[in-house]
Motif scaffolding. Structure first.
Motif, PDB file in Angstrom:
ATOM      1  N   GLU A 179     -11.938 135.533   7.889  1.00  0.00           N
ATOM      2  CA  GLU A 179     -11.671 134.284   7.169  1.00  0.00           C
ATOM      3  C   GLU A 179     -10.181 134.030   6.931  1.00  0.00           C
ATOM      4  O   GLU A 179      -9.815 133.095   6.226  1.00  0.00           O
ATOM      5  CB  GLU A 179     -12.396 134.295   5.816  1.00  0.00           C
ATOM      6  N   THR A 180      -9.314 134.867   7.495  1.00  0.00           N
ATOM      7  CA  THR A 180      -7.869 134.670   7.321  1.00  0.00           C
ATOM      8  C   THR A 180      -7.379 133.572   8.268  1.00  0.00           C
ATOM      9  O   THR A 180      -7.693 133.605   9.459  1.00  0.00           O
ATOM     10  CB  THR A 180      -7.103 135.973   7.617  1.00  0.00           C
ATOM     11  N   PRO A 181      -6.603 132.586   7.795  1.00  0.00           N
ATOM     12  CA  PRO A 181      -6.113 131.507   8.659  1.00  0.00           C
ATOM     13  C   PRO A 181      -5.134 132.033   9.713  1.00  0.00           C
ATOM     14  O   PRO A 181      -4.227 132.812   9.401  1.00  0.00           O
ATOM     15  CB  PRO A 181      -5.405 130.562   7.683  1.00  0.00           C
ATOM     16  N   LEU A 182      -5.333 131.605  10.960  1.00  0.00           N
ATOM     17  CA  LEU A 182      -4.481 132.003  12.083  1.00  0.00           C
ATOM     18  C   LEU A 182      -3.781 130.767  12.640  1.00  0.00           C
ATOM     19  O   LEU A 182      -4.411 129.742  12.885  1.00  0.00           O
ATOM     20  CB  LEU A 182      -5.336 132.643  13.188  1.00  0.00           C
ATOM     21  N   ASP A 183      -2.469 130.848  12.850  1.00  0.00           N
ATOM     22  CA  ASP A 183      -1.684 129.720  13.352  1.00  0.00           C
ATOM     23  C   ASP A 183      -1.573 129.798  14.870  1.00  0.00           C
ATOM     24  O   ASP A 183      -1.232 130.845  15.424  1.00  0.00           O
ATOM     25  CB  ASP A 183      -0.284 129.735  12.734  1.00  0.00           C
ATOM     26  N   LEU A 184      -1.826 128.656  15.535  1.00  0.00           N
ATOM     27  CA  LEU A 184      -1.827 128.608  16.998  1.00  0.00           C
ATOM     28  C   LEU A 184      -1.145 127.337  17.490  1.00  0.00           C
ATOM     29  O   LEU A 184      -1.339 126.259  16.929  1.00  0.00           O
ATOM     30  CB  LEU A 184      -3.260 128.653  17.528  1.00  0.00           C
ATOM     31  N   THR A 185      -0.346 127.474  18.566  1.00  0.00           N
ATOM     32  CA  THR A 185       0.400 126.351  19.127  1.00  0.00           C
ATOM     33  C   THR A 185       0.498 126.523  20.636  1.00  0.00           C
ATOM     34  O   THR A 185       0.654 127.645  21.118  1.00  0.00           O
ATOM     35  CB  THR A 185       1.837 126.292  18.542  1.00  0.00           C
ATOM     36  N   THR A 186       0.437 125.432  21.395  1.00  0.00           N
ATOM     37  CA  THR A 186       0.616 125.540  22.840  1.00  0.00           C
ATOM     38  C   THR A 186       2.092 125.769  23.161  1.00  0.00           C
ATOM     39  O   THR A 186       2.983 125.447  22.372  1.00  0.00           O
ATOM     40  CB  THR A 186       0.165 124.265  23.576  1.00  0.00           C
ATOM     41  N   THR A 187       2.349 126.294  24.359  1.00  0.00           N
ATOM     42  CA  THR A 187       3.741 126.482  24.790  1.00  0.00           C
ATOM     43  C   THR A 187       4.422 125.128  24.975  1.00  0.00           C
ATOM     44  O   THR A 187       5.618 124.984  24.672  1.00  0.00           O
ATOM     45  CB  THR A 187       3.812 127.283  26.102  1.00  0.00           C
ATOM     46  N   ASP A 188       3.683 124.128  25.464  1.00  0.00           N
ATOM     47  CA  ASP A 188       4.267 122.797  25.636  1.00  0.00           C
ATOM     48  C   ASP A 188       4.749 122.228  24.305  1.00  0.00           C
ATOM     49  O   ASP A 188       5.862 121.690  24.206  1.00  0.00           O
ATOM     50  CB  ASP A 188       3.240 121.836  26.248  1.00  0.00           C
ATOM     51  N   ASP A 189       3.915 122.336  23.274  1.00  0.00           N
ATOM     52  CA  ASP A 189       4.294 121.804  21.966  1.00  0.00           C
ATOM     53  C   ASP A 189       5.418 122.622  21.344  1.00  0.00           C
ATOM     54  O   ASP A 189       6.329 122.064  20.715  1.00  0.00           O
ATOM     55  CB  ASP A 189       3.083 121.761  21.040  1.00  0.00           C
ATOM     56  N   THR A 190       5.380 123.932  21.516  1.00  0.00           N
ATOM     57  CA  THR A 190       6.459 124.780  21.004  1.00  0.00           C
ATOM     58  C   THR A 190       7.788 124.346  21.609  1.00  0.00           C
ATOM     59  O   THR A 190       8.800 124.222  20.897  1.00  0.00           O
ATOM     60  CB  THR A 190       6.190 126.262  21.331  1.00  0.00           C
ATOM     61  N   ALA A 191       7.795 124.089  22.914  1.00  0.00           N
ATOM     62  CA  ALA A 191       9.026 123.658  23.589  1.00  0.00           C
ATOM     63  C   ALA A 191       9.534 122.332  23.007  1.00  0.00           C
ATOM     64  O   ALA A 191      10.746 122.144  22.826  1.00  0.00           O
ATOM     65  CB  ALA A 191       8.767 123.509  25.084  1.00  0.00           C
ATOM     66  N   LYS A 192       8.614 121.423  22.694  1.00  0.00           N
ATOM     67  CA  LYS A 192       9.020 120.140  22.106  1.00  0.00           C
ATOM     68  C   LYS A 192       9.669 120.335  20.741  1.00  0.00           C
ATOM     69  O   LYS A 192      10.662 119.677  20.405  1.00  0.00           O
ATOM     70  CB  LYS A 192       7.804 119.212  21.980  1.00  0.00           C
ATOM     71  N   TYR A 193       9.113 121.251  19.947  1.00  0.00           N
ATOM     72  CA  TYR A 193       9.697 121.514  18.630  1.00  0.00           C
ATOM     73  C   TYR A 193      11.066 122.191  18.757  1.00  0.00           C
ATOM     74  O   TYR A 193      11.966 121.934  17.950  1.00  0.00           O
ATOM     75  CB  TYR A 193       8.746 122.371  17.796  1.00  0.00           C
ATOM     76  N   VAL A 194      11.221 123.037  19.764  1.00  0.00           N
ATOM     77  CA  VAL A 194      12.531 123.663  20.001  1.00  0.00           C
ATOM     78  C   VAL A 194      13.576 122.585  20.290  1.00  0.00           C
ATOM     79  O   VAL A 194      14.694 122.614  19.758  1.00  0.00           O
ATOM     80  CB  VAL A 194      12.475 124.673  21.167  1.00  0.00           C
ATOM     81  N   ALA A 195      13.200 121.619  21.134  1.00  0.00           N
ATOM     82  CA  ALA A 195      14.128 120.535  21.473  1.00  0.00           C
ATOM     83  C   ALA A 195      14.535 119.747  20.234  1.00  0.00           C
ATOM     84  O   ALA A 195      15.692 119.329  20.094  1.00  0.00           O
ATOM     85  CB  ALA A 195      13.491 119.610  22.514  1.00  0.00           C
ATOM     86  N   GLU A 196      13.593 119.535  19.322  1.00  0.00           N
ATOM     87  CA  GLU A 196      13.925 118.832  18.076  1.00  0.00           C
ATOM     88  C   GLU A 196      14.836 119.687  17.193  1.00  0.00           C
ATOM     89  O   GLU A 196      15.778 119.192  16.577  1.00  0.00           O
ATOM     90  CB  GLU A 196      12.646 118.481  17.312  1.00  0.00           C
ATOM     91  N   ALA A 197      14.560 120.984  17.150  1.00  0.00           N
ATOM     92  CA  ALA A 197      15.371 121.884  16.323  1.00  0.00           C
ATOM     93  C   ALA A 197      16.823 121.895  16.780  1.00  0.00           C
ATOM     94  O   ALA A 197      17.748 121.971  15.956  1.00  0.00           O
ATOM     95  CB  ALA A 197      14.791 123.294  16.370  1.00  0.00           C
ATOM     96  N   VAL A 198      17.033 121.823  18.087  1.00  0.00           N
ATOM     97  CA  VAL A 198      18.386 121.810  18.639  1.00  0.00           C
ATOM     98  C   VAL A 198      19.192 120.650  18.067  1.00  0.00           C
ATOM     99  O   VAL A 198      20.382 120.783  17.763  1.00  0.00           O
ATOM    100  CB  VAL A 198      18.328 121.717  20.183  1.00  0.00           C
TER     101      VAL A 198
END
Length: 301
Positions: A179-198
């Motif tokens: 019952e512990t919450p697990l965080d999951l993200t696609t590599t495509d979406d992760t890359a998009k967030y990296v671009a925003e972080a830059v």
């Protein structure tokens, strides 16, 4: 008029690195530099990737993370360095060399190769791969170089490879109560967030935590069953304390890291120890990250 930033990507031909390059190219305020060890001596697959990047006006630069003298010119004129180095012998010394070069050349910010659970909350020894991330992060802090960490939990692409799934025997197995919450993200979406972080200076010296979806282990099982139409037998393997003991015993007798490291990642998640805090996916509302159901429904499993 917006001033363009020059971004250097290390690990640019890797699975995530190549996606980060593509996401950066979608931002009009960025000039993208991709670092490769060698253009001429690259594999056929990497040469293809290099040619594809060149066709999109990416500047290709040669640099070897284990040859510090090659990194100064690579970092010259760079505003932000993004590392997408995988888990190998180069992870720590190579990134330290790149940090040194970035510091020397006046790079404004460094995004290390994290892309995982919040390893800062783990103890050394909890995860052999993430220990390397911890060491690099501590070095960044010592060097006083501005940084942004991008944390995304686990990649959805690896869902069915998690120790939770034994698809050969159609078993879903878990430690703890499931019952512990697990965080999951696609590599495509992760890359998009990296671009925003830059492009986001307000993220200096902090972490951007993102998640395409957050599900418990049991919810993950139910979602998999719903999408695939299959039925998995549920099997409890014991408590979190028993899981930690199992990992310790396995590590003591293992001949390779692969025999236990995936369970170490799972421990960080199902124990809640590496759970992401203050998830900021909605910081960039134009990014609509895939949920686990959407990901599995598109045949990505």
């Amino acid at each position: 008029m917006t001033t363009k930033l020059t971004v250097l990507v290390a690990g640019s031909t890797g699975m995530l690195g190549s996606k980060i390059v593509s996401a950066l190219l979608d931002k009009s305020n960025l000039d993208v530099r991709a670092m490769v060890r060698s253009i001429n001596d690259s594999s056929a697959e990497n040469r293809q990737k290099i040619e594809a990047m060149q066709a999109k006006s990416v500047t290709i630069v040669e640099g070897d993370l284990m040859k510090p003298e090659t990194l100064l010119s690579v970092c010259d004129g760079v505003d932000v360095v993004v590392s997408a180095i995988g888990n190998n012998d180069v992870t720590v010394p190579g990134q330290k060399n790149l940090i040194d070069a970035a510091k020397h050349q006046g790079v404004k910010r460094f995004i290390p190769s994290d892309y995982s659970v919040d390893y800062r909350k783990l103890d050394y020894g909890d995860n052999d791969n993430l220990d390397m991330r911890k060491e690099v992060f501590e070095y960044l802090q010592i060097m006083g170089l501005e940084y942004t960490l991008v944390l995304n939990g686990a990649f959805m692409e690896f869902i069915t490879y998690m120790p939770l799934f034994d698809l050969e025997h159609q078993i879903f197995q878990y430690w703890g109560d499931g019952e512990t919450p697990l965080d999951l993200t696609t590599t495509d979406d992760t890359a998009k967030y990296v671009a925003e972080a830059v492009s986001d200076p307000s993220l200096a010296n902090t972490a951007l935590s993102v998640a395409g979806d957050t599900l418990t282990a049991k919810q993950l099982k139910a979602t998999y069953e719903e999408v695939t139409g299959s039925k998995l037998t549920e099997k409890s393997l014991g408590s979190i304390a028993e899981m930690k003991a199992w990992i310790a015993n396995k590590k003591a007798s293992a001949s390779s890291l692969e025999e236990y490291v995936y369970h170490q990642y799972m421990y960080a998640m199902v124990s809640g120890k590496g759970k992401l805090e203050r998830i900021g996916s909605d910081r960039y509302p134009h990014i609509k990250p895939k949920t686990v159901k959407q990901f599995l429904s598109k045949g990505n499993s």
